[in-house]
Design a protein around this motif. Structure first.
Motif, PDB file in Angstrom:
ATOM      1  N   TYR A  65      13.005  31.747 -13.361  1.00  0.00           N
ATOM      2  CA  TYR A  65      12.018  32.500 -14.126  1.00  0.00           C
ATOM      3  C   TYR A  65      11.626  31.739 -15.379  1.00  0.00           C
ATOM      4  O   TYR A  65      12.315  30.818 -15.807  1.00  0.00           O
ATOM      5  CB  TYR A  65      12.538  33.895 -14.480  1.00  0.00           C
ATOM      6  N   THR A  66      10.508  32.124 -15.937  1.00  0.00           N
ATOM      7  CA  THR A  66       9.990  31.516 -17.158  1.00  0.00           C
ATOM      8  C   THR A  66       9.961  32.559 -18.248  1.00  0.00           C
ATOM      9  O   THR A  66       9.447  33.673 -18.034  1.00  0.00           O
ATOM     10  CB  THR A  66       8.557  30.973 -16.939  1.00  0.00           C
ATOM     11  N   TYR A  67      10.526  32.229 -19.392  1.00  0.00           N
ATOM     12  CA  TYR A  67      10.456  33.100 -20.570  1.00  0.00           C
ATOM     13  C   TYR A  67       9.393  32.552 -21.514  1.00  0.00           C
ATOM     14  O   TYR A  67       9.315  31.336 -21.728  1.00  0.00           O
ATOM     15  CB  TYR A  67      11.793  33.123 -21.316  1.00  0.00           C
ATOM     16  N   ARG A  68       8.598  33.450 -22.076  1.00  0.00           N
ATOM     17  CA  ARG A  68       7.632  33.109 -23.120  1.00  0.00           C
ATOM     18  C   ARG A  68       8.097  33.771 -24.408  1.00  0.00           C
ATOM     19  O   ARG A  68       8.413  34.959 -24.425  1.00  0.00           O
ATOM     20  CB  ARG A  68       6.238  33.615 -22.761  1.00  0.00           C
ATOM     21  N   PHE A  69       8.129  32.999 -25.488  1.00  0.00           N
ATOM     22  CA  PHE A  69       8.588  33.513 -26.777  1.00  0.00           C
ATOM     23  C   PHE A  69       7.424  34.215 -27.474  1.00  0.00           C
ATOM     24  O   PHE A  69       6.391  33.611 -27.740  1.00  0.00           O
ATOM     25  CB  PHE A  69       9.176  32.373 -27.614  1.00  0.00           C
ATOM     26  N   ALA A  70       7.626  35.505 -27.742  1.00  0.00           N
ATOM     27  CA  ALA A  70       6.559  36.352 -28.299  1.00  0.00           C
ATOM     28  C   ALA A  70       6.697  36.548 -29.802  1.00  0.00           C
ATOM     29  O   ALA A  70       5.707  36.813 -30.479  1.00  0.00           O
ATOM     30  CB  ALA A  70       6.568  37.712 -27.606  1.00  0.00           C
ATOM     31  N   GLU A  71       7.918  36.447 -30.296  1.00  0.00           N
ATOM     32  CA  GLU A  71       8.160  36.640 -31.725  1.00  0.00           C
ATOM     33  C   GLU A  71       9.341  35.772 -32.112  1.00  0.00           C
ATOM     34  O   GLU A  71      10.330  35.699 -31.378  1.00  0.00           O
ATOM     35  CB  GLU A  71       8.481  38.110 -31.993  1.00  0.00           C
ATOM     36  N   TYR A  72       9.227  35.129 -33.264  1.00  0.00           N
ATOM     37  CA  TYR A  72      10.347  34.334 -33.748  1.00  0.00           C
ATOM     38  C   TYR A  72      10.314  34.283 -35.263  1.00  0.00           C
ATOM     39  O   TYR A  72       9.401  33.724 -35.862  1.00  0.00           O
ATOM     40  CB  TYR A  72      10.324  32.917 -33.170  1.00  0.00           C
ATOM     41  N   VAL A  73      11.318  34.908 -35.861  1.00  0.00           N
ATOM     42  CA  VAL A  73      11.536  34.858 -37.302  1.00  0.00           C
ATOM     43  C   VAL A  73      12.913  34.222 -37.462  1.00  0.00           C
ATOM     44  O   VAL A  73      13.929  34.893 -37.236  1.00  0.00           O
ATOM     45  CB  VAL A  73      11.497  36.266 -37.955  1.00  0.00           C
ATOM     46  N   PRO A  74      12.964  32.915 -37.771  1.00  0.00           N
ATOM     47  CA  PRO A  74      14.258  32.219 -37.832  1.00  0.00           C
ATOM     48  C   PRO A  74      15.273  32.977 -38.683  1.00  0.00           C
ATOM     49  O   PRO A  74      14.990  33.424 -39.782  1.00  0.00           O
ATOM     50  CB  PRO A  74      13.895  30.867 -38.458  1.00  0.00           C
ATOM     51  N   GLY A  75      16.466  33.123 -38.110  1.00  0.00           N
ATOM     52  CA  GLY A  75      17.558  33.788 -38.813  1.00  0.00           C
ATOM     53  C   GLY A  75      17.481  35.302 -38.817  1.00  0.00           C
ATOM     54  O   GLY A  75      18.377  35.960 -39.340  1.00  0.00           O
ATOM     55  N   GLU A  76      16.436  35.882 -38.214  1.00  0.00           N
ATOM     56  CA  GLU A  76      16.296  37.337 -38.200  1.00  0.00           C
ATOM     57  C   GLU A  76      16.086  37.924 -36.800  1.00  0.00           C
ATOM     58  O   GLU A  76      16.794  38.841 -36.407  1.00  0.00           O
ATOM     59  CB  GLU A  76      15.114  37.777 -39.071  1.00  0.00           C
ATOM     60  N   ARG A  77      15.096  37.385 -36.065  1.00  0.00           N
ATOM     61  CA  ARG A  77      14.705  38.041 -34.815  1.00  0.00           C
ATOM     62  C   ARG A  77      14.007  37.049 -33.884  1.00  0.00           C
ATOM     63  O   ARG A  77      13.219  36.227 -34.316  1.00  0.00           O
ATOM     64  CB  ARG A  77      13.768  39.185 -35.160  1.00  0.00           C
ATOM     65  N   LEU A  78      14.309  37.208 -32.592  1.00  0.00           N
ATOM     66  CA  LEU A  78      13.648  36.436 -31.553  1.00  0.00           C
ATOM     67  C   LEU A  78      13.352  37.392 -30.405  1.00  0.00           C
ATOM     68  O   LEU A  78      14.223  38.160 -30.012  1.00  0.00           O
ATOM     69  CB  LEU A  78      14.569  35.311 -31.086  1.00  0.00           C
ATOM     70  N   VAL A  79      12.133  37.360 -29.903  1.00  0.00           N
ATOM     71  CA  VAL A  79      11.756  38.186 -28.754  1.00  0.00           C
ATOM     72  C   VAL A  79      11.110  37.282 -27.717  1.00  0.00           C
ATOM     73  O   VAL A  79      10.185  36.528 -28.029  1.00  0.00           O
ATOM     74  CB  VAL A  79      10.767  39.313 -29.138  1.00  0.00           C
ATOM     75  N   MET A  80      11.625  37.347 -26.502  1.00  0.00           N
ATOM     76  CA  MET A  80      11.046  36.586 -25.399  1.00  0.00           C
ATOM     77  C   MET A  80      10.943  37.495 -24.179  1.00  0.00           C
ATOM     78  O   MET A  80      11.726  38.431 -24.028  1.00  0.00           O
ATOM     79  CB  MET A  80      11.885  35.347 -25.096  1.00  0.00           C
TER      80      MET A  80
END
Length: 145
Positions: A65-80
Motif C-alpha cells: 500500500y501507499t501512504y500519503r502524508f496529509a499533515e505534519y507538524v514536526p514534534g507534534e503531529r503526523l497524519v497519513m
C-alpha cells in the motif's frame, strides 16, 4: 465494521528524538513488526503530500500500500492515509512532552475491504494487538539508544 484504535505509551526520551525517529518512514521496519519494507515514492524529506510505499504482513496476508502524508507538524503531529491499498486507513501520530519523556499516541482508523470487511471485529482486535506491540517495540528501541 470500521476500525478505530488508539494506543499510547510514554517513552523516556525527549519529544524531538521520539518524533524524529517515529516520523521517518525509513525507520518503520525497525519498530513495526508487520512492515517488511518501505520505499519513498516521492523524494525525501517528509512533507505534506509525500508518498511512501509499504509492504506488510497482516493476518497472514501480504499487503502492499501507499501512504500519503496529509499533515505534519514536526514534534507534534503526523497524519497519513492510504492513497492505494486493500485496507483504507488513516494513521495519526501525536507526541507530547510529559515529565520523564514523551507521550506518543498512535491511532489507526479505517474501513476494512474485501475479506477483512467480513471479519471487521477480528481486524480491529488484530490492529489493536499489533499497534500495542509496535509502540512497545518503538519504546524499547528508543530507550536502549
Amino acid at each position: 465494521m470500521s476500525v478505530d484504535v488508539t494506543v499510547e505509551t510514554i517513552i523516556r526520551r525527549p519529544v524531538d528524538v521520539v518524533a524524529g525517529y517515529a516520523a521517518d518512514p525509513a525507520n518503520a521496519p525497525s519498530w513495526y513488526a508487520n512492515i517488511e519494507s518501505v520505499e519513498w515514492r516521492t523524494a525525501p524529506p517528509l512533507a505534506i503530500g509525500t508518498e511512501v510505499d509499504f509492504v506488510a504482513r497482516f493476518l497472514g496476508k501480504r499487503l502492499a500500500y501507499t501512504y500519503r502524508f496529509a499533515e505534519y507538524v514536526p514534534g507534534e503531529r503526523l497524519v497519513m492515509s492510504t492513497a492505494q491499498g486493500p485496507f483504507p486507513m488513516e494513521t495519526t501520530y501525536t507526541w507530547r512532552s510529559v515529565p520523564g519523556g514523551t507521550r506518543m499516541s498512535l491511532r489507526n482508523r479505517g474501513e476494512p475491504a474485501g475479506l477483512l470487511r467480513v471479519a471487521g471485529s477480528v481486524a480491529a482486535a488484530a490492529v489493536r494487538r499489533a499497534t500495542t506491540k509496535d509502540l512497545a517495540r518503538l519504546k524499547a528501541v528508543l530507550e536502549q539508544g
